[in-house]
Design a protein around this motif. Sequence first.
Motif, PDB file in Angstrom:
ATOM      1  N   TYR A  94      18.578   0.956  -5.484  1.00  0.00           N
ATOM      2  CA  TYR A  94      19.730   0.586  -6.308  1.00  0.00           C
ATOM      3  C   TYR A  94      20.497   1.824  -6.758  1.00  0.00           C
ATOM      4  CZ  TYR A  94      22.554  -0.999 -10.219  1.00  0.00           C
ATOM      5  OH  TYR A  94      23.606  -1.225 -11.074  1.00  0.00           O
ATOM      6  N   LEU A  95      19.776   2.829  -7.256  1.00  0.00           N
ATOM      7  CA  LEU A  95      20.443   4.047  -7.727  1.00  0.00           C
ATOM      8  C   LEU A  95      21.179   4.749  -6.584  1.00  0.00           C
ATOM      9  CD1 LEU A  95      17.815   5.462 -10.245  1.00  0.00           C
ATOM     10  CD2 LEU A  95      19.970   4.279 -10.747  1.00  0.00           C
ATOM     11  N   ALA A  96      20.619   4.717  -5.393  1.00  0.00           N
ATOM     12  CA  ALA A  96      21.307   5.304  -4.242  1.00  0.00           C
ATOM     13  C   ALA A  96      22.606   4.546  -3.966  1.00  0.00           C
ATOM     14  CB  ALA A  96      20.401   5.275  -3.018  1.00  0.00           C
ATOM     15  N   GLU A  97      22.585   3.244  -4.122  1.00  0.00           N
ATOM     16  CA  GLU A  97      23.770   2.436  -3.853  1.00  0.00           C
ATOM     17  C   GLU A  97      24.827   2.564  -4.955  1.00  0.00           C
ATOM     18  OE1 GLU A  97      24.710  -1.949  -1.942  1.00  0.00           O
ATOM     19  OE2 GLU A  97      22.909  -1.710  -3.155  1.00  0.00           O
ATOM     20  N   THR A  98      24.414   2.916  -6.184  1.00  0.00           N
ATOM     21  CA  THR A  98      25.386   3.045  -7.279  1.00  0.00           C
ATOM     22  C   THR A  98      26.366   4.185  -7.038  1.00  0.00           C
ATOM     23  OG1 THR A  98      23.937   4.486  -8.595  1.00  0.00           O
ATOM     24  CG2 THR A  98      23.837   2.101  -9.027  1.00  0.00           C
ATOM     25  N   LEU A 136      29.068  -2.675  -9.957  1.00  0.00           N
ATOM     26  CA  LEU A 136      27.632  -2.368  -9.891  1.00  0.00           C
ATOM     27  C   LEU A 136      26.810  -3.653  -9.784  1.00  0.00           C
ATOM     28  CD1 LEU A 136      27.273   0.440 -12.597  1.00  0.00           C
ATOM     29  CD2 LEU A 136      27.060   0.711 -10.122  1.00  0.00           C
ATOM     30  N   GLN A 137      27.188  -4.679 -10.544  1.00  0.00           N
ATOM     31  CA  GLN A 137      26.453  -5.943 -10.525  1.00  0.00           C
ATOM     32  C   GLN A 137      26.631  -6.688  -9.203  1.00  0.00           C
ATOM     33  OE1 GLN A 137      26.856  -8.322 -14.169  1.00  0.00           O
ATOM     34  NE2 GLN A 137      27.560  -6.460 -15.205  1.00  0.00           N
ATOM     35  N   ALA A 138      27.687  -6.350  -8.464  1.00  0.00           N
ATOM     36  CA  ALA A 138      27.943  -7.005  -7.182  1.00  0.00           C
ATOM     37  C   ALA A 138      27.209  -6.326  -6.022  1.00  0.00           C
ATOM     38  CB  ALA A 138      29.447  -7.023  -6.906  1.00  0.00           C
ATOM     39  N   LEU A 139      26.581  -5.172  -6.285  1.00  0.00           N
ATOM     40  CA  LEU A 139      25.858  -4.467  -5.223  1.00  0.00           C
ATOM     41  C   LEU A 139      24.686  -5.325  -4.742  1.00  0.00           C
ATOM     42  CD1 LEU A 139      25.752  -0.846  -6.721  1.00  0.00           C
ATOM     43  CD2 LEU A 139      27.244  -1.680  -4.890  1.00  0.00           C
ATOM     44  N   ALA A 140      24.354  -5.206  -3.456  1.00  0.00           N
ATOM     45  CA  ALA A 140      23.293  -6.018  -2.847  1.00  0.00           C
ATOM     46  C   ALA A 140      21.930  -5.752  -3.477  1.00  0.00           C
ATOM     47  CB  ALA A 140      23.239  -5.755  -1.346  1.00  0.00           C
ATOM     48  N   THR A 141      21.689  -4.548  -3.942  1.00  0.00           N
ATOM     49  CA  THR A 141      20.370  -4.203  -4.508  1.00  0.00           C
ATOM     50  C   THR A 141      20.250  -4.554  -5.984  1.00  0.00           C
ATOM     51  OG1 THR A 141      21.191  -1.966  -4.859  1.00  0.00           O
ATOM     52  CG2 THR A 141      19.896  -2.364  -2.850  1.00  0.00           C
ATOM     53  N   PHE A 142      21.354  -4.984  -6.618  1.00  0.00           N
ATOM     54  CA  PHE A 142      21.318  -5.272  -8.066  1.00  0.00           C
ATOM     55  C   PHE A 142      20.479  -6.501  -8.388  1.00  0.00           C
ATOM     56  CE2 PHE A 142      22.791  -7.390 -11.878  1.00  0.00           C
ATOM     57  CZ  PHE A 142      22.674  -6.368 -12.814  1.00  0.00           C
ATOM     58  N   ALA A 143      20.727  -7.619  -7.730  1.00  0.00           N
ATOM     59  CA  ALA A 143      20.035  -8.876  -8.059  1.00  0.00           C
ATOM     60  C   ALA A 143      18.518  -8.761  -7.907  1.00  0.00           C
ATOM     61  CB  ALA A 143      20.579 -10.028  -7.214  1.00  0.00           C
ATOM     62  N   PRO A 144      18.011  -8.166  -6.805  1.00  0.00           N
ATOM     63  CA  PRO A 144      16.547  -8.017  -6.714  1.00  0.00           C
ATOM     64  C   PRO A 144      15.969  -7.122  -7.821  1.00  0.00           C
ATOM     65  CG  PRO A 144      17.555  -7.661  -4.563  1.00  0.00           C
ATOM     66  CD  PRO A 144      18.665  -7.761  -5.557  1.00  0.00           C
ATOM     67  N   LEU A 145      16.695  -6.048  -8.147  1.00  0.00           N
ATOM     68  CA  LEU A 145      16.237  -5.159  -9.225  1.00  0.00           C
ATOM     69  C   LEU A 145      16.208  -5.920 -10.549  1.00  0.00           C
ATOM     70  CD1 LEU A 145      15.533  -2.394 -10.510  1.00  0.00           C
ATOM     71  CD2 LEU A 145      17.998  -2.019 -10.734  1.00  0.00           C
ATOM     72  N   ASP A 146      17.275  -6.630 -10.865  1.00  0.00           N
ATOM     73  CA  ASP A 146      17.361  -7.367 -12.124  1.00  0.00           C
ATOM     74  C   ASP A 146      16.236  -8.405 -12.224  1.00  0.00           C
ATOM     75  OD1 ASP A 146      18.736  -7.932 -14.616  1.00  0.00           O
ATOM     76  OD2 ASP A 146      19.318  -9.833 -13.681  1.00  0.00           O
ATOM     77  N   ALA A 147      15.983  -9.115 -11.147  1.00  0.00           N
ATOM     78  CA  ALA A 147      14.917 -10.123 -11.153  1.00  0.00           C
ATOM     79  C   ALA A 147      13.559  -9.480 -11.383  1.00  0.00           C
ATOM     80  CB  ALA A 147      14.927 -10.900  -9.834  1.00  0.00           C
ATOM     81  N   LEU A 166      23.209  10.410 -14.008  1.00  0.00           N
ATOM     82  CA  LEU A 166      23.226  11.775 -14.545  1.00  0.00           C
ATOM     83  C   LEU A 166      24.530  12.120 -15.262  1.00  0.00           C
ATOM     84  CD1 LEU A 166      21.424  13.642 -11.641  1.00  0.00           C
ATOM     85  CD2 LEU A 166      20.494  12.950 -13.855  1.00  0.00           C
ATOM     86  N   HIS A 167      25.522  11.237 -15.186  1.00  0.00           N
ATOM     87  CA  HIS A 167      26.804  11.482 -15.840  1.00  0.00           C
ATOM     88  C   HIS A 167      26.976  10.664 -17.115  1.00  0.00           C
ATOM     89  CE1 HIS A 167      27.832  13.703 -12.250  1.00  0.00           C
ATOM     90  NE2 HIS A 167      27.517  12.637 -11.525  1.00  0.00           N
ATOM     91  N   GLY A 168      25.938   9.924 -17.517  1.00  0.00           N
ATOM     92  CA  GLY A 168      25.984   9.161 -18.755  1.00  0.00           C
ATOM     93  C   GLY A 168      26.515   7.749 -18.611  1.00  0.00           C
ATOM     94  N   ILE A 169      26.663   7.260 -17.404  1.00  0.00           N
ATOM     95  CA  ILE A 169      27.134   5.905 -17.158  1.00  0.00           C
ATOM     96  C   ILE A 169      25.931   4.959 -17.161  1.00  0.00           C
ATOM     97  CG2 ILE A 169      28.333   4.365 -15.544  1.00  0.00           C
ATOM     98  CD1 ILE A 169      30.127   6.547 -16.733  1.00  0.00           C
ATOM     99  N   THR A 170      26.047   3.843 -17.871  1.00  0.00           N
ATOM    100  CA  THR A 170      24.998   2.830 -17.866  1.00  0.00           C
ATOM    101  C   THR A 170      25.085   2.086 -16.538  1.00  0.00           C
ATOM    102  OG1 THR A 170      25.260   2.577 -20.255  1.00  0.00           O
ATOM    103  CG2 THR A 170      24.011   0.864 -19.115  1.00  0.00           C
ATOM    104  N   VAL A 171      24.172   2.409 -15.616  1.00  0.00           N
ATOM    105  CA  VAL A 171      24.210   1.784 -14.296  1.00  0.00           C
ATOM    106  C   VAL A 171      23.368   0.508 -14.250  1.00  0.00           C
ATOM    107  CG1 VAL A 171      24.790   3.886 -13.018  1.00  0.00           C
ATOM    108  CG2 VAL A 171      22.387   3.304 -13.420  1.00  0.00           C
TER     109      VAL A 171
END
Length: 195
Positions: A94-98, A136-147, A166-171
């Motif tokens: 997920y972080l790689a995709e963000t 970010l919520q529309a990324l393919a890896t978001f839903a599996p991570l959230d679940a 690393l830039h202070g954004i809530t991902v």
Amino acid sequence: MNNYFRLTRYFTATSLVAFTVVAATLMYFEHRQASFFQNVQASGARMLGGIQNEFVKRADVVARRDLLAVNEQGSVNLTRLFSNALWASDLSPYLAETSTVDFSVCKAMPDVVDAQGKASATPEKKECFKGAGAQLQALATFAPLDARVRETMRDSTIFKIKVYDLHGITVYSTEMAQIGEDKSGTSAWKVTRAG
């Protein structure tokens, strides 16, 4: 014989006067001594009360500090366990995709400075970050991570999980409205970033 009785009378009267003077003097000194000891006891009680109050205040400060440190260390340990459990399977992909979501346009927007000199984001800037959060919520890896995060949280005492880049954004946040927020200007973020 008459002199004998007169002498006895004078002796008795003199003895009575002397006894009264001695008794009055002793009573006076006894009263002074009792007052002195009462003052010493009252002063000692005030001093002891002050020492006890100071001790209680110090103990309260130390107890709060120690309790906070223990809870903070527990949170750090729980965070490490949580991230280790999710890192390879869910969090890392997920972080790689963000990195595909561009926040630079939002960050470049100017802030508004109030009368006290405090800078805050304009409504347009907040909306830009909110839109990036939706990406970010529309990324393919978001839903599996959230679940997976919510499943892991279910049987724990964890209240909320937030992940920053690393830039202070809530991902990521379990409170969806916070995803995409820029926290890089907050003192908490600066302290965290500094380690």
